[in-house]
Scaffold this motif. Structure first.
Motif, PDB file in Angstrom:
ATOM      1  N   ASP A 121       0.928  -1.030   0.011  1.00 20.00           N
ATOM      2  CA  ASP A 121      -0.059  -0.028   0.024  1.00 20.00           C
ATOM      3  C   ASP A 121       0.785   1.149  -0.029  1.00 20.00           C
ATOM      4  O   ASP A 121       2.075   1.219   0.114  1.00 20.00           O
ATOM      5  CB  ASP A 121      -0.834   0.177   1.238  1.00 20.00           C
ATOM      6  CG  ASP A 121      -2.314   0.851   1.110  1.00 20.00           C
ATOM      7  OD1 ASP A 121      -2.364   1.422   0.090  1.00 20.00           O
ATOM      8  OD2 ASP A 121      -2.956   0.321   2.032  1.00 20.00           O
ATOM      9  N   ASN A 122       0.217   2.368  -0.039  1.00 22.82           N
ATOM     10  CA  ASN A 122       0.931   3.745  -0.139  1.00 22.82           C
ATOM     11  C   ASN A 122       1.554   3.937   1.201  1.00 22.82           C
ATOM     12  O   ASN A 122       0.594   4.081   2.139  1.00 22.82           O
ATOM     13  CB  ASN A 122      -0.228   4.641  -0.785  1.00 22.82           C
ATOM     14  CG  ASN A 122       0.645   6.063  -0.704  1.00 22.82           C
ATOM     15  OD1 ASN A 122       1.132   6.603   0.140  1.00 22.82           O
ATOM     16  ND2 ASN A 122       0.566   6.910  -1.812  1.00 22.82           N
ATOM     17  N   GLU A 147       2.290   6.782   2.909  1.00 23.21           N
ATOM     18  CA  GLU A 147       1.489   7.804   3.247  1.00 23.21           C
ATOM     19  C   GLU A 147       0.322   7.424   3.825  1.00 23.21           C
ATOM     20  O   GLU A 147      -0.296   7.866   5.089  1.00 23.21           O
ATOM     21  CB  GLU A 147       1.332   9.055   2.171  1.00 23.21           C
ATOM     22  CG  GLU A 147       2.502   9.658   1.451  1.00 23.21           C
ATOM     23  CD  GLU A 147       2.718  10.890   2.400  1.00 23.21           C
ATOM     24  OE1 GLU A 147       2.037  11.510   3.096  1.00 23.21           O
ATOM     25  OE2 GLU A 147       3.880  11.529   2.199  1.00 23.21           O
ATOM     26  N   ARG A 148      -0.718   6.754   3.257  1.00 18.56           N
ATOM     27  CA  ARG A 148      -1.786   6.314   3.886  1.00 18.56           C
ATOM     28  C   ARG A 148      -1.459   5.424   4.949  1.00 18.56           C
ATOM     29  O   ARG A 148      -2.415   5.526   6.113  1.00 18.56           O
ATOM     30  CB  ARG A 148      -2.666   5.640   2.547  1.00 18.56           C
ATOM     31  CG  ARG A 148      -4.010   5.302   3.003  1.00 18.56           C
ATOM     32  CD  ARG A 148      -4.790   4.428   2.486  1.00 18.56           C
ATOM     33  NE  ARG A 148      -4.445   3.283   2.613  1.00 18.56           N
ATOM     34  CZ  ARG A 148      -4.407   2.206   3.832  1.00 18.56           C
ATOM     35  NH1 ARG A 148      -5.122   2.867   4.795  1.00 18.56           N
ATOM     36  NH2 ARG A 148      -4.046   1.081   3.753  1.00 18.56           N
TER      37      ARG A 148
END
Length: 154
Positions: free
Chosen positions: A58-59, A61-62
């Motif tokens: 996943d990202n 940042e998220r």
């Protein structure tokens, strides 16, 4: 056909991601790595480590936003990136440094990975590694272990 599993074990990769995420969160929230680790707590650290292969897809940042929110990590005033007068190591670079040291501590002290992680980030050496104006973060892993074991820079 022989399966290529890479150079490191999946546990090593999971620890690398966990340490890199800690550093990413610390930079984003301007907190020390010790403060981030303690705010996340053992249970969340075990979750991150256990699901690192999923989170890594996943990202970052998220993923970091989710853990910052869930752990209620407030903005701090520690900014070792801003204070750095030289080339700034990435969160991945620092994740690798911590991963190696944590593995060595776990092996030397015959303790689990998360226990070793908590001990390393709460030791004096964490602030030394996070001083990017010093040479500590790019020292030899065996030297870092000896400093940790001696509880001082040798």
């Amino acid at each position: 056909m022989e399966e290529n599993k890479g150079r490191e074990s999946s546990q090593d990769n999971d620890l690398f991601f966990t340490c890199s995420l800690i550093d990413f969160i610390a930079r984003k929230t301007k907190n020390t790595r010790k403060d981030v680790v303690n705010a996340l707590g053992r249970e969340r650290l075990e979750k991150i480590y256990g699901l690192a292969d999923v989170y890594h897809s996943d990202n970052i940042e998220r993923v970091s936003d989710d853990f910052i929110r869930e752990s209620v990590i407030e903005k701090g005033d520690f900014d070792n990136v801003k204070e750095c007068g030289y080339a700034i190591p990435s969160h991945w670079d620092i994740g690798k440094v911590y991963k190696r040291l944590i593995k060595e501590v776990a092996e030397h002290e015959k303790i689990g990975t998360i226990e070793a992680l908590l001990k390393v980030y709460n030791s004096f050496i964490s602030s030394k590694i996070d001083d990017y104006n010093s040479s500590m973060y790019y020292e030899n892993p065996s030297y870092l272990l000896e400093c940790y074991l001696e509880n001082k820079v040798i």
